[in-house]
Write an enzyme that holds these catalytic residues in place. Structure first.
Site, PDB file in Angstrom:
ATOM      1  N   GLU A  36      42.679  10.155  21.716  1.00  0.00           N
ATOM      2  CA  GLU A  36      42.681  11.038  20.540  1.00  0.00           C
ATOM      3  C   GLU A  36      41.464  11.939  20.678  1.00  0.00           C
ATOM      4  O   GLU A  36      40.330  11.481  20.518  1.00  0.00           O
ATOM      5  CB  GLU A  36      42.583  10.213  19.259  1.00  0.00           C
ATOM      6  CG  GLU A  36      43.737   9.245  19.044  1.00  0.00           C
ATOM      7  CD  GLU A  36      45.031   9.939  18.682  1.00  0.00           C
ATOM      8  OE1 GLU A  36      45.030  11.165  18.475  1.00  0.00           O
ATOM      9  OE2 GLU A  36      46.058   9.241  18.636  1.00  0.00           O
TER      10      GLU A  36
ATOM     11  N   GLU B 299      35.665  23.923  20.318  1.00  0.00           N
ATOM     12  CA  GLU B 299      35.444  23.025  19.184  1.00  0.00           C
ATOM     13  C   GLU B 299      33.952  22.968  18.884  1.00  0.00           C
ATOM     14  O   GLU B 299      33.158  22.603  19.752  1.00  0.00           O
ATOM     15  CB  GLU B 299      35.965  21.625  19.506  1.00  0.00           C
ATOM     16  CG  GLU B 299      35.855  20.701  18.308  1.00  0.00           C
ATOM     17  CD  GLU B 299      36.349  19.295  18.584  1.00  0.00           C
ATOM     18  OE1 GLU B 299      35.992  18.735  19.643  1.00  0.00           O
ATOM     19  OE2 GLU B 299      37.081  18.742  17.743  1.00  0.00           O
TER      20      GLU B 299
ATOM     21  N   CYS C   1      38.111  15.967  13.476  1.00  0.00           N
ATOM     22  CA  CYS C   1      38.915  16.418  14.619  1.00  0.00           C
ATOM     23  C   CYS C   1      39.968  17.424  14.186  1.00  0.00           C
ATOM     24  O   CYS C   1      40.286  18.353  14.911  1.00  0.00           O
ATOM     25  CB  CYS C   1      39.573  15.219  15.284  1.00  0.00           C
ATOM     26  SG  CYS C   1      40.528  14.214  14.142  1.00  0.00           S
TER      27      CYS C   1
ATOM     28  N   LYS D 178      34.065  -0.905  21.124  1.00  0.00           N
ATOM     29  CA  LYS D 178      32.762  -0.283  21.414  1.00  0.00           C
ATOM     30  C   LYS D 178      32.543   0.789  20.348  1.00  0.00           C
ATOM     31  O   LYS D 178      33.115   1.874  20.420  1.00  0.00           O
ATOM     32  CB  LYS D 178      32.795   0.342  22.816  1.00  0.00           C
ATOM     33  CG  LYS D 178      31.465   0.408  23.527  1.00  0.00           C
ATOM     34  CD  LYS D 178      30.401   1.231  22.846  1.00  0.00           C
ATOM     35  CE  LYS D 178      30.524   2.706  23.081  1.00  0.00           C
ATOM     36  NZ  LYS D 178      29.610   3.517  22.244  1.00  0.00           N
TER      37      LYS D 178
HETATM   38  P1  NAD Z   1      32.172  11.274  22.338  1.00  0.00           P
HETATM   39  O1  NAD Z   1      33.270  11.540  23.280  1.00  0.00           O
HETATM   40  O2  NAD Z   1      30.817  11.773  22.670  1.00  0.00           O
HETATM   41  O3  NAD Z   1      32.010   9.710  22.086  1.00  0.00           O
HETATM   42  C1  NAD Z   1      33.086   8.913  21.637  1.00  0.00           C
HETATM   43  C2  NAD Z   1      32.863   7.486  22.069  1.00  0.00           C
HETATM   44  O4  NAD Z   1      32.935   7.441  23.498  1.00  0.00           O
HETATM   45  C3  NAD Z   1      31.492   6.915  21.694  1.00  0.00           C
HETATM   46  O5  NAD Z   1      31.649   5.571  21.297  1.00  0.00           O
HETATM   47  C4  NAD Z   1      30.729   6.996  23.010  1.00  0.00           C
HETATM   48  O6  NAD Z   1      29.715   6.027  23.120  1.00  0.00           O
HETATM   49  C5  NAD Z   1      31.829   6.729  24.019  1.00  0.00           C
HETATM   50  N1  NAD Z   1      31.550   7.205  25.379  1.00  0.00           N
HETATM   51  C6  NAD Z   1      30.733   8.214  25.770  1.00  0.00           C
HETATM   52  N2  NAD Z   1      30.740   8.326  27.116  1.00  0.00           N
HETATM   53  C7  NAD Z   1      31.582   7.381  27.594  1.00  0.00           C
HETATM   54  C8  NAD Z   1      32.043   7.010  28.888  1.00  0.00           C
HETATM   55  N3  NAD Z   1      31.618   7.642  29.976  1.00  0.00           N
HETATM   56  N4  NAD Z   1      32.930   6.019  28.993  1.00  0.00           N
HETATM   57  C9  NAD Z   1      33.394   5.385  27.911  1.00  0.00           C
HETATM   58  N5  NAD Z   1      32.990   5.668  26.660  1.00  0.00           N
HETATM   59  C10 NAD Z   1      32.112   6.666  26.487  1.00  0.00           C
HETATM   60  O7  NAD Z   1      32.697  11.844  20.935  1.00  0.00           O
HETATM   61  P2  NAD Z   1      31.902  11.929  19.564  1.00  0.00           P
HETATM   62  O8  NAD Z   1      30.863  12.987  19.726  1.00  0.00           O
HETATM   63  O9  NAD Z   1      31.516  10.555  19.126  1.00  0.00           O
HETATM   64  O10 NAD Z   1      33.050  12.428  18.575  1.00  0.00           O
HETATM   65  C11 NAD Z   1      33.377  13.764  18.418  1.00  0.00           C
HETATM   66  C12 NAD Z   1      34.661  14.089  19.145  1.00  0.00           C
HETATM   67  O11 NAD Z   1      35.685  13.175  18.758  1.00  0.00           O
HETATM   68  C13 NAD Z   1      35.199  15.454  18.790  1.00  0.00           C
HETATM   69  O12 NAD Z   1      35.682  16.107  19.941  1.00  0.00           O
HETATM   70  C14 NAD Z   1      36.344  15.146  17.852  1.00  0.00           C
HETATM   71  O13 NAD Z   1      37.314  16.146  17.755  1.00  0.00           O
HETATM   72  C15 NAD Z   1      36.871  13.882  18.420  1.00  0.00           C
HETATM   73  N6  NAD Z   1      37.656  13.136  17.419  1.00  0.00           N
HETATM   74  C16 NAD Z   1      39.024  13.090  17.560  1.00  0.00           C
HETATM   75  C17 NAD Z   1      39.796  12.432  16.617  1.00  0.00           C
HETATM   76  C18 NAD Z   1      41.297  12.383  16.749  1.00  0.00           C
HETATM   77  O14 NAD Z   1      41.915  11.600  16.022  1.00  0.00           O
HETATM   78  N7  NAD Z   1      41.927  13.158  17.611  1.00  0.00           N
HETATM   79  C19 NAD Z   1      39.179  11.819  15.531  1.00  0.00           C
HETATM   80  C20 NAD Z   1      37.798  11.884  15.414  1.00  0.00           C
HETATM   81  C21 NAD Z   1      37.047  12.545  16.381  1.00  0.00           C
END
Ligand code: NAD
Length: 488
Positions: free
Chosen positions: A261, A392, A295, A186
């Protein structure tokens, strides 16, 4: 592919289920270029029913043809995917740039090469999945031959974020496929294009139908349906802690294996003996690379008091030297944030910082014109208790905090709910090891920010996540360990 074709619309914008491109039954969503605010594509959105079809296809493939593909043949397929990524690297960098808003030079230097390296790394593991022979006490006086096998987990649901979409799709797909799993991916609704292009390459590489399915769609529909699906064995999620928590709760019902992650608020510790110019350069990179949408962004700059003024001056100069603008222009060093909501959220922290008593030493504004841009921003006179040092922000924003000795630096570094990454700047090898051991973070870099590699395990402690991906740990996280004992 000619250079003209490389940078051309249309882009793939449908679902891939069981080897066939199809429309979604949840309408479409607009995919916007963050630098121009123009719609790039209306992407088909997957419904829960579509996700169910994709999971069925993945299950059928897992139990059928894919289960008979040898490790050596999986390796060949993964290398072929890497070859095709290399062939299309220019187009992929362009797609990532128009979709995410990041500078083309950064997409070309990091996102695409990292994805290629990840497929190559896990191609190497595909025919080397380890097991072990274990000596035991025997069975009621009879000897026993016991060993372990690593078997694929089954159907893996991969949910990815928008900041480095292709790279993180690679982190999930390559080890899962190497270990013999099938997947439903997804991609992020804000930036699905490179994952969809990757899906095309999977087909071209000869990965059998149903092994990789891609269901673009909204998180709360397509993502949630994948997490809730009883026939998905594992969820590998990268994203925010808020969604990660929701997923952990939702996945409990079906006892899914989970890798989460999540976010970070990583310290960059500049000790008194550091090469200060290198530290300033590295700290600036940790703040402004990918517009701070990383991240592992090093957003808490902890500086020995003797170097505080020099580091602040250096970071302010580095902020002012950033070229913010058209991500496709070669001179640009900082692009646009992903959407208006994220831009406004980042800017809201400028008011928070001022209200808490911090000083905005650089930036803090949004440049005029179209696009979701924010100036590179440095907060000084900050303390670790302030919200700007605890939450963050996920933008080009950092807080500079002084300390007096190594113990205090470690204490401040650990005084956070997060534990993803940390950087230490020092010339003393003994201090480097001691501080590295004391910092509660999944990945510590010394004298270089964000030293990632597909061979190195990646993941967080505390709120930054559960489990590891990449390296041998990432491979094994895509397996179940089975014990076999033969009474002799
Ligand atoms: P997000 O959590 O808003 O979305 C991530 C994914 O989850 C998207 O594909 C979204 O559609 C999906 N999603 C949203 N709600 C959901 C639900 N209820 N059930 C299942 N899936 C759902 O995150 P974002 O805004 O896309 O990314 C930013 C965040 O990601 C930051 O907190 C960042 O630190 C983190 N991040 C972490 C790493 C790591 O390796 N630790 C790497 C990159 C980003």
């Amino acid at each position: 592919m000619t250079t003209t074709e490389t940078k051309q619309l249309p882009v793939p914008s449908r679902l891939l289920i069981n080897g066939a491109w199809q429309s979604g039954s949840a309408g479409t969503f607009a995919d916007v270029n963050p630098a121009t605010e123009e719609v790039i594509a209306d992407v088909q959105a997957a419904s829960a029913d579509d996700v169910d079809s994709a999971v069925r296809a993945a299950r059928t493939a897992f139990e059928g043809e894919w289960s008979r593909v040898s490790g050596a043949d999986r390796a060949r397929l993964l290398h072929r995917v890497a070859d095709l990524l290399e062939r299309d690297a220019e187009r992929l960098a362009w797609l990532e740039t128009i979709d995410v808003g990041k500078p083309l030079a950064q997409a070309a230097a990091l996102d695409i090469p990292n994805a290629i390296a990840t497929f190559r790394h896990f191609a190497g593991w595909a025919d080397k999945i380890p097991g072990s022979v274990i000596e035991t006490n025997g069975y009621f006086g009879r000897p026993m031959h016991s060993y372990t096998r690593r078997e694929p987990v089954g159907v893996v649901g991969a949910i990815t974020p928008w900041n480095t979409p292709l790279m993180i799709a690679g982190w999930k797909l390559a080890p899962a496929l190497a270990a013999g799993n099938t997947l439903v991916v997804k991609p992020p609704e804000d930036a699905p294009l490179t994952t969809l292009h990757l899906a095309e390459l999977m087909l071209e590489a000869g990965i059998p139908a149903g092994v990789v399915n891609v269901v673009p769609g909204l998180g709360e529909t397509a993502g949630a349906a994948l997490v809730a699906h009883p026939d998905v064995d594992k969820i590998s999620f990268t994203g925010s802690p808020e969604v990660g928590r929701t997923i952990q709760i939702a996945a409990a019902g079906t006892f899914k294996r989970l890798v989460l992650e999540l976010g970070g608020k990583s310290p960059q510790i500049i000790l008194g003996d550091a090469d200060v110019q290198a530290a300033i350069q590295g700290a600036a990179m940790g703040l402004f690379f990918n517009q701070g949408e990383v991240c592992a962004a090093g957003t808490r700059i902890l500086v020995h008091r003797s170097l505080y003024d020099e580091v602040v001056d250096g970071l302010v100069a580095a902020a002012k030297a950033q070229v913010v603008g058209d991500p496709l222009a070669p001179s640009t060093t900082m692009g646009a944030l992903i959407n208006a909501r994220q831009r406004d959220r980042v800017l809201s922290y400028v008011d928070v910082a001022r209200a808490e008593g911090a000083t905005v030493a650089a930036g803090g504004e949004r440049p005029g014109g179209k696009g979701y841009f924010v100036q590179p921003t440095v907060f000084t006179d900050a303390t670790n208790e302030m919200r700007v040092a605890q939450e963050e922000i996920f933008g080009p924003v950092g807080a500079v905090i002084p300390f007096d000795d190594v113990d205090e630096a470690v204490k401040i570094a650990n005084a956070t709910q997060y534990g993803l990454a940390a950087t230490i700047w020092t010339r003393d090898v003994s201090t480097a090891h001691t501080v590295a051991a004391s910092v509660r973070a999944g990945a510590v870099s010394v004298n270089g920010w964000a030293t990632m590699d597909p061979a190195l395990p990646w993941g967080g402690m505390k709120t930054s996540g559960v489990g590891r991906e990449l390296g041998l740990s990432g491979l094994l996280a895509n397996t179940e360990e089975k014990t076999v004992s033969i009474v002799l």
